[in-house]
Motif scaffolding. Sequence first.
Motif, PDB file in Angstrom:
ATOM      1  N   THR A 127       6.109  16.166  -3.214  1.00  0.00           N
ATOM      2  CA  THR A 127       5.780  15.758  -1.851  1.00  0.00           C
ATOM      3  C   THR A 127       4.981  16.825  -1.117  1.00  0.00           C
ATOM      4  OG1 THR A 127       8.004  16.479  -1.172  1.00  0.00           O
ATOM      5  CG2 THR A 127       7.695  14.143  -1.618  1.00  0.00           C
ATOM      6  N   LEU A 128       5.202  18.081  -1.434  1.00  0.00           N
ATOM      7  CA  LEU A 128       4.386  19.142  -0.830  1.00  0.00           C
ATOM      8  C   LEU A 128       2.933  19.013  -1.289  1.00  0.00           C
ATOM      9  CD1 LEU A 128       6.785  22.222  -1.140  1.00  0.00           C
ATOM     10  CD2 LEU A 128       5.993  21.148   0.990  1.00  0.00           C
ATOM     11  N   CYS A 129       2.738  18.756  -2.581  1.00  0.00           N
ATOM     12  CA  CYS A 129       1.380  18.552  -3.091  1.00  0.00           C
ATOM     13  C   CYS A 129       0.751  17.310  -2.453  1.00  0.00           C
ATOM     14  CB  CYS A 129       1.400  18.406  -4.604  1.00  0.00           C
ATOM     15  SG  CYS A 129       1.704  19.951  -5.497  1.00  0.00           S
ATOM     16  N   ALA A 130       1.557  16.272  -2.300  1.00  0.00           N
ATOM     17  CA  ALA A 130       1.047  15.055  -1.680  1.00  0.00           C
ATOM     18  C   ALA A 130       0.597  15.331  -0.253  1.00  0.00           C
ATOM     19  CB  ALA A 130       2.112  13.967  -1.697  1.00  0.00           C
TER      20      ALA A 130
ATOM     21  N   ASN B  42      -2.857  27.017  -2.288  1.00  0.00           N
ATOM     22  CA  ASN B  42      -1.694  26.341  -1.716  1.00  0.00           C
ATOM     23  C   ASN B  42      -1.076  25.381  -2.726  1.00  0.00           C
ATOM     24  OD1 ASN B  42      -2.020  27.598   0.754  1.00  0.00           O
ATOM     25  ND2 ASN B  42      -3.177  25.913   1.650  1.00  0.00           N
ATOM     26  N   LEU B  43      -1.931  24.585  -3.372  1.00  0.00           N
ATOM     27  CA  LEU B  43      -1.435  23.649  -4.370  1.00  0.00           C
ATOM     28  C   LEU B  43      -0.754  24.373  -5.521  1.00  0.00           C
ATOM     29  CD1 LEU B  43      -4.401  21.114  -4.453  1.00  0.00           C
ATOM     30  CD2 LEU B  43      -2.021  20.541  -3.951  1.00  0.00           C
ATOM     31  N   GLN B  44      -1.319  25.466  -5.952  1.00  0.00           N
ATOM     32  CA  GLN B  44      -0.731  26.210  -7.064  1.00  0.00           C
ATOM     33  C   GLN B  44       0.647  26.733  -6.714  1.00  0.00           C
ATOM     34  OE1 GLN B  44      -2.377  26.285 -10.081  1.00  0.00           O
ATOM     35  NE2 GLN B  44      -0.411  27.003 -10.857  1.00  0.00           N
ATOM     36  N   ARG B  45       0.807  27.210  -5.468  1.00  0.00           N
ATOM     37  CA  ARG B  45       2.148  27.683  -5.058  1.00  0.00           C
ATOM     38  C   ARG B  45       3.132  26.534  -5.018  1.00  0.00           C
ATOM     39  NH1 ARG B  45       5.198  28.424  -0.410  1.00  0.00           N
ATOM     40  NH2 ARG B  45       3.589  27.605   0.979  1.00  0.00           N
ATOM     41  N   TYR B  46       2.687  25.375  -4.540  1.00  0.00           N
ATOM     42  CA  TYR B  46       3.574  24.209  -4.548  1.00  0.00           C
ATOM     43  C   TYR B  46       3.967  23.799  -5.966  1.00  0.00           C
ATOM     44  CZ  TYR B  46       2.153  23.497   0.338  1.00  0.00           C
ATOM     45  OH  TYR B  46       1.903  23.629   1.689  1.00  0.00           O
TER      46      TYR B  46
ATOM     47  N   ALA C 216       0.838  -1.202   0.000  1.00  0.00           N
ATOM     48  CA  ALA C 216       0.000   0.000   0.000  1.00  0.00           C
ATOM     49  C   ALA C 216       0.873   1.252   0.000  1.00  0.00           C
ATOM     50  CB  ALA C 216      -0.929   0.001   1.205  1.00  0.00           C
ATOM     51  N   ALA C 217       1.928   1.243   0.811  1.00  0.00           N
ATOM     52  CA  ALA C 217       2.842   2.385   0.851  1.00  0.00           C
ATOM     53  C   ALA C 217       3.537   2.575  -0.493  1.00  0.00           C
ATOM     54  CB  ALA C 217       3.877   2.185   1.953  1.00  0.00           C
ATOM     55  N   THR C 218       3.869   1.475  -1.137  1.00  0.00           N
ATOM     56  CA  THR C 218       4.516   1.547  -2.446  1.00  0.00           C
ATOM     57  C   THR C 218       3.593   2.178  -3.478  1.00  0.00           C
ATOM     58  OG1 THR C 218       5.891  -0.388  -1.987  1.00  0.00           O
ATOM     59  CG2 THR C 218       5.558   0.188  -4.303  1.00  0.00           C
ATOM     60  N   VAL C 219       2.309   1.812  -3.430  1.00  0.00           N
ATOM     61  CA  VAL C 219       1.349   2.403  -4.361  1.00  0.00           C
ATOM     62  C   VAL C 219       1.287   3.906  -4.186  1.00  0.00           C
ATOM     63  CG1 VAL C 219      -1.104   2.593  -4.893  1.00  0.00           C
ATOM     64  CG2 VAL C 219      -0.063   0.356  -4.672  1.00  0.00           C
ATOM     65  N   MET C 220       1.251   4.363  -2.943  1.00  0.00           N
ATOM     66  CA  MET C 220       1.200   5.800  -2.678  1.00  0.00           C
ATOM     67  C   MET C 220       2.449   6.498  -3.208  1.00  0.00           C
ATOM     68  SD  MET C 220      -1.622   6.637  -1.113  1.00  0.00           S
ATOM     69  CE  MET C 220      -1.340   8.075  -0.092  1.00  0.00           C
ATOM     70  N   ARG C 221       3.615   5.927  -2.932  1.00  0.00           N
ATOM     71  CA  ARG C 221       4.873   6.548  -3.376  1.00  0.00           C
ATOM     72  C   ARG C 221       4.954   6.576  -4.898  1.00  0.00           C
ATOM     73  NH1 ARG C 221       7.143   3.526   0.963  1.00  0.00           N
ATOM     74  NH2 ARG C 221       7.812   1.919  -0.482  1.00  0.00           N
ATOM     75  N   GLU C 222       4.569   5.472  -5.535  1.00  0.00           N
ATOM     76  CA  GLU C 222       4.666   5.413  -6.986  1.00  0.00           C
ATOM     77  C   GLU C 222       3.698   6.391  -7.647  1.00  0.00           C
ATOM     78  OE1 GLU C 222       4.171   1.403  -8.221  1.00  0.00           O
ATOM     79  OE2 GLU C 222       6.229   0.829  -7.704  1.00  0.00           O
ATOM     80  N   PHE C 223       2.498   6.494  -7.079  1.00  0.00           N
ATOM     81  CA  PHE C 223       1.525   7.400  -7.682  1.00  0.00           C
ATOM     82  C   PHE C 223       2.015   8.839  -7.641  1.00  0.00           C
ATOM     83  CE2 PHE C 223      -2.140  10.256  -7.338  1.00  0.00           C
ATOM     84  CZ  PHE C 223      -2.725  10.014  -8.564  1.00  0.00           C
ATOM     85  N   PHE C 224       2.405   9.296  -6.458  1.00  0.00           N
ATOM     86  CA  PHE C 224       2.848  10.677  -6.332  1.00  0.00           C
ATOM     87  C   PHE C 224       4.260  10.882  -6.878  1.00  0.00           C
ATOM     88  CE2 PHE C 224      -0.514  10.733  -3.051  1.00  0.00           C
ATOM     89  CZ  PHE C 224      -1.233  11.823  -3.521  1.00  0.00           C
ATOM     90  N   GLY C 225       5.104   9.859  -6.717  1.00  0.00           N
ATOM     91  CA  GLY C 225       6.498  10.021  -7.124  1.00  0.00           C
ATOM     92  C   GLY C 225       6.735   9.947  -8.615  1.00  0.00           C
TER      93      GLY C 225
ATOM     94  N   ARG D 278      12.847  21.874  -8.724  1.00  0.00           N
ATOM     95  CA  ARG D 278      12.689  21.136  -7.469  1.00  0.00           C
ATOM     96  C   ARG D 278      11.427  20.264  -7.491  1.00  0.00           C
ATOM     97  NH1 ARG D 278      14.058  25.128  -2.549  1.00  0.00           N
ATOM     98  NH2 ARG D 278      14.569  23.129  -1.595  1.00  0.00           N
ATOM     99  N   ILE D 279      11.327  19.460  -8.526  1.00  0.00           N
ATOM    100  CA  ILE D 279      10.115  18.672  -8.750  1.00  0.00           C
ATOM    101  C   ILE D 279       9.824  17.719  -7.597  1.00  0.00           C
ATOM    102  CG2 ILE D 279       9.079  16.908 -10.234  1.00  0.00           C
ATOM    103  CD1 ILE D 279      10.445  18.254 -12.588  1.00  0.00           C
ATOM    104  N   GLU D 280      10.852  17.065  -7.082  1.00  0.00           N
ATOM    105  CA  GLU D 280      10.607  16.095  -6.009  1.00  0.00           C
ATOM    106  C   GLU D 280      10.010  16.765  -4.781  1.00  0.00           C
ATOM    107  OE1 GLU D 280      14.121  13.910  -5.181  1.00  0.00           O
ATOM    108  OE2 GLU D 280      14.116  12.839  -7.099  1.00  0.00           O
TER     109      GLU D 280
END
Length: 201
Positions: free
Chosen positions: A155-158, A191-195, A126-135, A149-151
């Motif tokens: 993670t800020l958006c996540a 907030n999302l737009q600034r990120y 489950a954790a892998t799915v979350m990381r892969e989706f956002f990452g 600074r995409i990474e």
Amino acid sequence: MSTEDSTSRRRGRRPAGQDTRTALLEASLAVFAEHGYERATVRAIAARADVDAAMVNHWFGGKEGLFAQAVLKLPFSPMELAETLRDGPDEEFGERIARTFLTRWDGAGGNVFQALIRSVAGHEEAATVMREFFGKFFAELIGGLGSDRIELRTTLCASQVVGLGMIRYIARFEPLASAEVETLVAAVAPNLQRYLTGEID
């Protein structure tokens, strides 16, 4: 009534076919949402579906396979979601993310999100799915905006999106839990737009 009689009655009520599989998927989603992966049991899922526990192994090979089918299948197509998010001006990207996320998870009743989040701590897949989706998926979208600074931005958006989901679907803090989608979009989109595209130093 004996356990054997009860089991036979459940088997007789629902044929061992596609209806049984669907019932198990629906029941497991509810049980995983309530208890997470580690605390959810095959017996509890089968009881919720009103079928014999042996049907879990028959259809899914056990709790692991059932979890993969019921929870790790996100309630949207990544390709279709990417098209939706890209469809519009870059300066409204945060708004589209907030609206799309809320409408999709609301439409799924919040259960898929609940089950996934509750299970992350005790289930590496489950954790892998979350990381892969956002990452991967989400980072690719941000990369298309030409931001640096995409990474970090990913993670800020996540943190914004997952945090919003936890408050709305799991902790159910009011008035956010029952707020209209557009009310929340207006509040969190900046907030999302600034990120995504703004200064983050």
